[in-house]
Design an enzyme around this catalytic site. Sequence first.
Site, PDB file in Angstrom:
ATOM      1  CG  ASP A  33      -1.051   0.534   5.516  1.00 39.78           C
ATOM      2  OD1 ASP A  33      -0.543   1.652   5.325  1.00 39.78           O
ATOM      3  OD2 ASP A  33      -2.276   0.345   5.535  1.00 39.78           O
TER       4      ASP A  33
ATOM      5  CG  ASP B 130      -2.979   7.419   5.110  1.00 38.89           C
ATOM      6  OD1 ASP B 130      -3.480   8.256   4.333  1.00 38.89           O
ATOM      7  OD2 ASP B 130      -3.539   7.047   6.150  1.00 38.89           O
TER       8      ASP B 130
END
Length: 405
Positions: A126, A184
Amino acid sequence: MKSQFIKNYSLLLFLCCLLGFTSMAQKASQAISRPLLLKQFKQNFSDAQKQYQFLAQHLPAGKFPKTYFPNTDRYEFSNSDWWCSGFYPGSLLYIYEQTKDQATYQEAERILKDLEKEKYNTTTHDLGFMMFCSFGNANLIAPKPAYKEILLTSAKSLATRFNPKVGCIKSWDSKPDDFLVIIDNMMNLELLFWATEVTGDSTYYKIAVTHANTTMKHHFRPDYSSYHVINYDANTGEVKQKKTAQGFANESAWARGQAWGLYGYTVMYRVTKNPIYLDQANKIANFYLNNPNLPADKIPFWDFNAPNQPEALRDASAASVVASALLELQGYVKAPLAKTYVSSAEKMLWSLSNSPYKAAYGKNGGFLIKHCVGHIPQNTEVDVPLTYADYYFLEAMKRYQELKK
């Protein structure tokens, strides 16, 4: 006979009411003019400045805002290694760009110092969220060699999670033979593209393209809805399992997952100009916008296949991401489709700008947007504000302001 009359009358009454609500919705939609939206967005940014000042006053030293529980008036904070840590400084920077409030900018600079150490974090996929949404925006506003170094180091850290056998960047660490990739992860590729742009090193670019191609091959169903998680064999690259973690079921369409995919492939086309990515983005948008389960206000249920509709919880964060993505995607398609994308984004942003989604000053813990859903299967962050809902809402409004008439 009387019973049948009552049934027919009730049906007629229901249809009349339905037509009435439809007519009202159409009138409301027609009333959303560009000048009205721009006026509302100016107010939204002003409100955001005040809300984030309120939020900053409740933020402990060294902590990042995560969410707030209105029923118990309780905050939940995180450390800098939480995947959402970049959204708070990123939101502050978007607010500063619009308001030029120096206190807002100083708060962004303060929290960036706490975030910088994550440039060395190789345990997460991330880093795009964490570092590009924060330092990337900071570098656009006031370019500095320090910001460039932080972003390049972050890109190097992210690249360590790439497995050429699988053709993907690992999302979650698991058993040695498992290689988990979530939709994601498409959102983190922009950092890698930036690294190639500023260094000339094509390694980052090739990793991003390979990841996107592998994801396009395995993550999407024939209707262009997306699986949340693909588990690859770390040694062979073969698909072992297709499943969900945060959605309703393995074969359901988790709303925010569709949003991540739409945004991610829009970025892929922006950078590469490869038409396969534009086609992919358009097909994901078609699934989303024409889904019979998308409510009239265009704020989706947390999962398109969630049970108990229409009482199922909405996810305003997904709408924020989709609105921002559509406002970029419209610039890459021909007029009729572009108009559809803009009008859909307008409806989403108008809904988010008003009750029940936009918070009043001093409410919602200082967050802007209400009614988001994080992880229903784990019963975490359910029907609460979330930092990324605010971030992409602010980004979408900025993009709308920059549209040519």
